[in-house]
Design a protein around this motif. Sequence first.
Motif, PDB file in Angstrom:
ATOM      1  N   MET A   1       0.750  -1.248  -0.056  1.00  0.00           N
ATOM      2  CA  MET A   1       0.053   0.088  -0.032  1.00  0.00           C
ATOM      3  C   MET A   1       0.882   1.270  -0.060  1.00  0.00           C
ATOM      4  SD  MET A   1      -2.832  -0.927  -0.381  1.00  0.00           S
ATOM      5  CE  MET A   1      -2.758  -0.242  -1.692  1.00  0.00           C
ATOM      6  N   PRO A   2       1.005   1.967  -1.185  1.00  0.00           N
ATOM      7  CA  PRO A   2       2.043   3.003  -1.146  1.00  0.00           C
ATOM      8  C   PRO A   2       1.329   4.205  -0.240  1.00  0.00           C
ATOM      9  CG  PRO A   2       1.295   2.035  -3.385  1.00  0.00           C
ATOM     10  CD  PRO A   2       0.506   1.293  -2.178  1.00  0.00           C
ATOM     11  N   ALA A   3       2.469   4.868   0.105  1.00  0.00           N
ATOM     12  CA  ALA A   3       1.895   6.029   0.910  1.00  0.00           C
ATOM     13  C   ALA A   3       0.846   7.074   0.411  1.00  0.00           C
ATOM     14  CB  ALA A   3       3.134   6.794   1.582  1.00  0.00           C
ATOM     15  N   VAL A   4       0.831   7.198  -0.824  1.00  0.00           N
ATOM     16  CA  VAL A   4      -0.196   7.961  -1.600  1.00  0.00           C
ATOM     17  C   VAL A   4      -1.491   7.648  -1.331  1.00  0.00           C
ATOM     18  CG1 VAL A   4      -0.012   6.724  -3.692  1.00  0.00           C
ATOM     19  CG2 VAL A   4      -0.392   9.076  -3.871  1.00  0.00           C
ATOM     20  N   LEU A   5      -1.752   6.336  -1.002  1.00  0.00           N
ATOM     21  CA  LEU A   5      -3.049   5.987  -0.990  1.00  0.00           C
ATOM     22  C   LEU A   5      -3.789   6.678   0.294  1.00  0.00           C
ATOM     23  CD1 LEU A   5      -3.165   2.148  -1.714  1.00  0.00           C
ATOM     24  CD2 LEU A   5      -3.885   4.205  -3.202  1.00  0.00           C
ATOM     25  N   LEU A   6      -2.909   6.739   1.560  1.00  0.00           N
ATOM     26  CA  LEU A   6      -3.410   7.552   2.563  1.00  0.00           C
ATOM     27  C   LEU A   6      -4.065   8.867   2.188  1.00  0.00           C
ATOM     28  CD1 LEU A   6      -0.696   6.397   5.253  1.00  0.00           C
ATOM     29  CD2 LEU A   6      -3.113   5.479   4.698  1.00  0.00           C
ATOM     30  N   ALA A   7      -3.281   9.620   1.295  1.00  0.00           N
ATOM     31  CA  ALA A   7      -3.713  11.035   0.929  1.00  0.00           C
ATOM     32  C   ALA A   7      -4.967  10.914  -0.027  1.00  0.00           C
ATOM     33  CB  ALA A   7      -2.497  11.774   0.088  1.00  0.00           C
TER      34      ALA A   7
ATOM     35  N   THR B   1      -7.889   5.016  -5.707  1.00  0.00           N
ATOM     36  CA  THR B   1      -8.858   5.865  -5.031  1.00  0.00           C
ATOM     37  C   THR B   1      -9.438   4.797  -3.969  1.00  0.00           C
ATOM     38  OG1 THR B   1      -9.208   7.442  -6.366  1.00  0.00           O
ATOM     39  CG2 THR B   1     -10.682   7.314  -4.742  1.00  0.00           C
ATOM     40  N   TYR B   2     -10.151   3.714  -4.667  1.00  0.00           N
ATOM     41  CA  TYR B   2     -10.824   2.897  -3.815  1.00  0.00           C
ATOM     42  C   TYR B   2     -10.087   1.933  -2.828  1.00  0.00           C
ATOM     43  CZ  TYR B   2     -10.506  -0.994  -7.199  1.00  0.00           C
ATOM     44  OH  TYR B   2     -10.152  -1.940  -8.170  1.00  0.00           O
ATOM     45  N   MET B   3      -8.925   1.618  -3.053  1.00  0.00           N
ATOM     46  CA  MET B   3      -8.064   0.836  -1.913  1.00  0.00           C
ATOM     47  C   MET B   3      -8.194   1.463  -0.845  1.00  0.00           C
ATOM     48  SD  MET B   3      -7.437  -2.010  -3.334  1.00  0.00           S
ATOM     49  CE  MET B   3      -6.255  -2.421  -1.882  1.00  0.00           C
ATOM     50  N   ALA B   4      -7.927   2.916  -0.700  1.00  0.00           N
ATOM     51  CA  ALA B   4      -8.070   3.775   0.468  1.00  0.00           C
ATOM     52  C   ALA B   4      -9.182   3.431   1.352  1.00  0.00           C
ATOM     53  CB  ALA B   4      -7.704   5.027   0.051  1.00  0.00           C
TER      54      ALA B   4
END
Length: 320
Positions: free
Chosen positions: A4-10, A98-101
């Motif tokens: 899970m890349p950090a960008v997903l949190l954003a 987006t939806y993985m977040a």
Amino acid sequence: MRRMPAVLLALTATLALSACGGGDPLDADEGAGDTPSGGTTDDSGETEGGASSGDVGSVVVGSANFPENELLAEIYAAALSDQGVEVSTTLNIGSRETYMAGLEDGSIDLIPEYTGGLATFLNPEITATSSEEVLQEAQDNLPEGLQLLEISEAEDKDALVVTSETAEELGLTSIADLEGQAGDLVLGGPPEFETRPNGVAGLAEVYGVEFGQFRSLAAGSNLTVQALANGQVDAANIFTTDPAIEENDFVVLEDPESLFAAQNIVPLISSEVVNPTVEDALNAVSRALTTDNLTEMMVQVVSEGQDPAEVAREFVDANL
């Protein structure tokens, strides 16, 4: 999607905003239910690593932002509802990025996925191409708290598609035939196709094919079909179950190097809401889905303009 890349949190904030435009609010309760497959139950009735024993629980079903995924989400929702599960839907969330977040933060619990796309997102260095190997790759790299259930034989792959006129004029039957010719052509596809490893970069690396221009179009939309039919793009990324391919006599270029891995449809779900009722209902859907009946349903939704929820209900009533 490796770890899970950090960008997903954003992107979680983006998910919350985009969800306002469709589906139910992202505030449904976490599901509680019987002991999930693979879980263990202590004396208090609580399940380690899954839902608690008791009722059949509640599930928030999400979908990506293209018609087929919305249809599949409605099928999942109908099948679960028939088994007494409390279901709400949050549709047209956006792309996988987006939806993985939402799956990770718990605002959605379940989404229809495609094994090859998911595996590549989790690990861009994937080399597997067969259904079994791709599924294993995806499972090996899933973020903690998520799991895949039974895969379906139904498959909807990415494809590079051209008009029959372009295929004849340039002598195209395979993606490889575009090498040396693509520099004068415009490629159309969803925005993420420009940056994903099995998109523009993969075409260059695997086939030596570099298009002169990329035009961003909505995934799975009629805009892509219209752009290709009208000559606004010369080639397009279109899903293989799209009825527009046959209706417009488009040509799907062969992929001899398997740039596009197997794309079997599979439920991706939070382990927190998995219990025997939920698992059995979703696995029954997977066993009933085929590429042919999915394509037929897409004709109803895309070509005939029928409501995806109604098409889904008919499918569930007839097959489950």
